[in-house]
Enzyme design. Sequence first.
Site, mmCIF file in Angstrom:
data_model
loop_
_atom_site.group_PDB
_atom_site.id
_atom_site.type_symbol
_atom_site.label_atom_id
_atom_site.label_comp_id
_atom_site.label_asym_id
_atom_site.label_seq_id
_atom_site.Cartn_x
_atom_site.Cartn_y
_atom_site.Cartn_z
ATOM 1 N N GLU A 124 46.690 50.245 42.380
ATOM 2 C CA GLU A 124 46.785 49.730 41.018
ATOM 3 C C GLU A 124 47.192 48.274 41.152
ATOM 4 O O GLU A 124 48.117 47.958 41.895
ATOM 5 C CB GLU A 124 47.852 50.463 40.201
ATOM 6 C CG GLU A 124 47.469 51.850 39.782
ATOM 7 C CD GLU A 124 48.529 52.454 38.891
ATOM 8 O OE1 GLU A 124 48.271 52.601 37.675
ATOM 9 O OE2 GLU A 124 49.617 52.785 39.406
ATOM 10 N N GLU A 171 49.355 63.062 40.676
ATOM 11 C CA GLU A 171 48.533 61.848 40.629
ATOM 12 C C GLU A 171 48.801 61.041 41.893
ATOM 13 O O GLU A 171 49.954 60.908 42.315
ATOM 14 C CB GLU A 171 48.897 61.005 39.403
ATOM 15 C CG GLU A 171 48.162 59.689 39.316
ATOM 16 C CD GLU A 171 48.548 58.872 38.089
ATOM 17 O OE1 GLU A 171 48.504 57.633 38.180
ATOM 18 O OE2 GLU A 171 48.909 59.465 37.050
#
Length: 184
Positions: free
Chosen positions: A71, A66
């Site tokens: 974020e 990932e």
Amino acid sequence: GVLKIIAKSDGSGGYTSARIKSENLQEFTYGTVKVRAKLPAKQGTWPAIWMLGANFDLDGWPKCGEIDIMEQLGSDKGKVLGTCHWLNTSNNSYASYGLEKSVTNATSQFHVYSMVWDASTIKILVDNVQFYVIDIGNSGIPNSPFHKDFFLIFNVAMGGSLGGTIDSGFTQDTMEIDYVRVYQ
């Protein structure tokens, strides 16, 4: 126009939102990704611009790898994270490496969140300023998943480990995406 991913309260303690992904539509190995976005401002929202290994359906997470290009923290709307997650094959355990970056006006102005990915490194930048690099080459992560195709994901989650406590008066908030560009 502008893509708007809107998280909404359903009025009964639940929430709805959206996730857009390029799985089986646009997958690639190495390149530069640039996403111009304005992030939500409300406490508890957890927007992300990220990638998963295209082998996710076969190998699962974290083995597929990932890459979090951006974020945003639910409790601190002035910070974003860049992180990579993978399976440490030497002891069969979850591994990750992440750093945070302060971003002024992330909720009121558009910023460019980007990643430069090649056979040696993954670099993450905000407004063309690098704040993250990880060695994925021969001297970096053994059996790295970061040398295979990945697909893009854009979403706004609510709560959770990075979203945190959702404001009790939350009704809705939006992540706006002006453009997504992938260069190879």
